[in-house]
Design an enzyme around this catalytic site. Structure first.
Site, PDB file in Angstrom:
ATOM      1  CG  HIS A   1      -2.151  -0.945   0.908  1.00 28.00           C
ATOM      2  ND1 HIS A   1      -3.354  -0.550   0.390  1.00 28.00           N
ATOM      3  CD2 HIS A   1      -2.229  -2.286   1.053  1.00 28.00           C
ATOM      4  CE1 HIS A   1      -4.147  -1.601   0.259  1.00 28.00           C
ATOM      5  NE2 HIS A   1      -3.480  -2.666   0.648  1.00 28.00           N
ATOM      6  CB  THR A   2       4.342   1.968  -0.362  1.00 29.08           C
ATOM      7  OG1 THR A   2       4.664   0.708  -0.960  1.00 29.08           O
ATOM      8  CG2 THR A   2       4.527   1.862   1.138  1.00 29.08           C
TER       9      THR A   2
ATOM     10  CB  SER B   1     -10.335 -17.929 -20.262  1.00 27.55           C
ATOM     11  OG  SER B   1      -9.805 -18.530 -19.105  1.00 27.55           O
TER      12      SER B   1
ATOM     13  CB  ALA C   1      -3.897 -16.570  -4.298  1.00 27.36           C
ATOM     14  N   GLY C   2      -3.833 -13.014  -4.078  1.00 29.37           N
ATOM     15  CA  GLY C   2      -2.905 -11.905  -3.823  1.00 29.37           C
ATOM     16  C   GLY C   2      -1.620 -12.044  -4.634  1.00 29.37           C
ATOM     17  CG  LEU C   3      -0.126 -15.332  -5.385  1.00 24.52           C
ATOM     18  CD1 LEU C   3       0.009 -16.825  -5.645  1.00 24.52           C
ATOM     19  CD2 LEU C   3       1.053 -14.829  -4.551  1.00 24.52           C
ATOM     20  CB  SER C   4      -0.402  -9.796  -9.499  1.00 21.48           C
ATOM     21  OG  SER C   4      -0.278  -8.846  -8.500  1.00 21.48           O
ATOM     22  CB  SER C   5      -4.436 -14.032 -11.331  1.00 22.25           C
ATOM     23  OG  SER C   5      -5.557 -13.484 -10.676  1.00 22.25           O
TER      24      SER C   5
ATOM     25  CG  ASP D   1      -0.200  -5.823  -8.416  1.00 21.14           C
ATOM     26  OD1 ASP D   1       0.669  -5.749  -7.526  1.00 21.14           O
ATOM     27  OD2 ASP D   1      -1.419  -5.790  -8.178  1.00 21.14           O
TER      28      ASP D   1
HETATM   29  C1  GLA Z   1      -2.858  -4.589  -4.962  1.00 16.22           C
HETATM   30  C2  GLA Z   1      -2.737  -3.468  -5.984  1.00 16.22           C
HETATM   31  C3  GLA Z   1      -1.331  -2.862  -5.959  1.00 16.22           C
HETATM   32  C4  GLA Z   1      -0.922  -2.469  -4.546  1.00 16.22           C
HETATM   33  C5  GLA Z   1      -1.197  -3.608  -3.563  1.00 16.22           C
HETATM   34  C6  GLA Z   1      -0.962  -3.218  -2.142  1.00 16.22           C
HETATM   35  O1  GLA Z   1      -2.027  -5.663  -5.315  1.00 16.22           O
HETATM   36  O2  GLA Z   1      -3.000  -3.949  -7.285  1.00 16.22           O
HETATM   37  O3  GLA Z   1      -1.269  -1.761  -6.833  1.00 16.22           O
HETATM   38  O4  GLA Z   1      -1.560  -1.285  -4.144  1.00 16.22           O
HETATM   39  O5  GLA Z   1      -2.519  -4.099  -3.671  1.00 16.22           O
HETATM   40  O6  GLA Z   1       0.394  -2.992  -1.929  1.00 16.22           O
END
Ligand code: GLA
Length: 394
Positions: free
Chosen positions: A43-44, A76, A132-136, A181
């Site tokens: 979150h920076t 897909s 999962a917080g892995l930027s799919s 991401d």
């Molecule tokens: C998500 C957002 C990113 C970033 C993070 C937190 O992954 O897509 O841009 O803000 O949350 O660090």
């Protein structure tokens, strides 16, 4: 599993066969974009601060071929019934719901940026768990952006592709993500983390090779899910903006001393700003330790980041807190939640020899609480997005 060259080539070859089965024509190529783990700096990014992600060996494959008209066709492997075919010229933000909005949004954003992309067929496959917080989502955008640029012979610089992919997500899909991401997916290198100054867009590769120090960075998918589109992420962004305004600053990056935060009369805004200020400092300190070959000492910073995200930013979730406690009690050097928050994954830094004990500690804690078993994902720092030639048949 790491997407090594041989595995990527085999995936590309299978992708060509799926493409031919779906569209009755051969593709022109395949592009692979990885998901990411953010080592530290959460979150920076949208506060003009510092982030330190690395690319995973897992990612999204876009198999593609031009059509010769203005239609973008999308299929897909993960959504067998979810195909789309729309004219690029008719695309409007918000018009395409679901997964197809991401690749369609990239075609739209390419045109908005003045790049003359034309009709294309895309077949998407991914081995990244969603949510999962892995930027799919970023992996999908970046694979498609690279495919569109390459197939149309457009020499778009990588950082412009980052901005195009982010714009697709912000303005077409409507998710207010920052820039981390897409930067990780397009700019990372194997064995390195990417230090990104989100204000200046300056980047630096920072050596990050846990195995070389007898360590392991473990990703633990806690199974809890909350999409970014939910309100929590946007409300944190709003609170950070309010805190910066109340301090008379352009962004929270401009806080130079923690004592400045005493001027914030709202305790909630003070906590949010304290997280951003201390997290930026932790990124800088982590980079210093990594460059000095002292990876093991970064563990305490990871745990401090988690505590700050839990207590000051208030975006952790019960499974993440339980996983962090379990692994640190079992001897991990440090651990923290990653990503936007409210669900997804935790990372843990540990000695390789302790890995089995640490995994067992999370398994038994989750089972004691009657939660679904966590999933462990290999996190070898891997290559950024690229074209993958199809290998010869086995
Ligand atoms: C998500 C957002 C990113 C970033 C993070 C937190 O992954 O897509 O841009 O803000 O949350 O660090």
């Amino acid at each position: 599993m790491t997407v090594g060259a041989a595995r990527a080539a085999a995936w590309s070859r299978r992708g060509a066969a799926w493409f031919a089965g779906a569209y009755g024509a051969a593709p022109e190529g395949a592009w692979l974009a990885p998901g990411r783990v953010n080592l530290i700096g959460e979150h920076t990014d949208y506060n003009d601060g510092f982030v330190l992600p690395f690319a995973l060996g897992r990612g999204t494959l876009a198999v593609a071929g031009r059509r010769g008209d203005d239609i973008i066709e999308l299929r897909s492997r993960q959504v067998p019934d979810g195909g789309e075919a729309v004219s690029i010229g008719s695309l409007q933000p918000g018009a395409i719901p679901g997964w197809a909005g991401y690749p369609a949004g990239v075609a739209w954003a390419m045109r908005e940026a003045g790049h003359p992309v034309a009709g294309i067929r895309l077949l998407i496959d991914s081995d990244l768990p969603r949510g999962a917080g892995l930027s799919s989502s970023a992996a999908l955008e970046c694979a498609v952006a690279l495919a569109l640029a390459d197939l149309h012979g457009l020499a778009v610089p990588r950082f412009e592709l980052v901005l195009i992919a982010q714009r697709a997500e912000n303005d077409f899909v409507g998710v207010p993500c920052g820039i981390m991401d897409q930067s990780a997916s397009l700019l990372c290198q194997p064995g390195q983390a990417l230090l990104l100054d989100c204000r200046t867009a300056e980047t630096a590769a920072v050596p990050f090779d846990p195995a070389a120090s007898g360590l392991e960075l473990l990703v633990i998918d806690t199974g809890a899910r909350r999409e970014l589109a939910d309100g929590g992420y946007a409300s944190r962004r709003g609170e950070c903006d309010r805190a910066a305004r109340a301090l008379g600053l352009g962004s929270l990056r401009d806080v130079t001393d923690i004592s400045q935060l005493a001027r914030l009369t709202d305790p909630l805004l003070q906590r949010r700003a304290r997280h951003v200020f201390t997290e930026n400092q932790r990124v800088i300190e982590t980079v210093r330790l990594l460059r000095a070959g002292r990876l093991g000492e970064t563990g305490a910073l990871l745990t401090a980041s988690h505590e700050s995200l839990r207590d000051d930013f208030e975006i952790s979730w019960p499974e993440a807190d339980a996983a962090v406690s379990a692994v640190t009690e079992a001897g991990a050097l440090g651990a923290r939640m990653i990503g936007g928050g409210f669900g997804g994954s935790v990372i843990a830094l540990a000695a390789q020899r302790d890995s089995a004990r640490i995994r067992a500690s999370v398994d038994s804690e989750f089972s004691r609480r009657r939660w679904r078993p966590p999933r462990f994902i290999d996190a070898t720092p891997s290559a950024g997005a690229r074209r993958v030639p199809a290998g010869p048949p086995p």
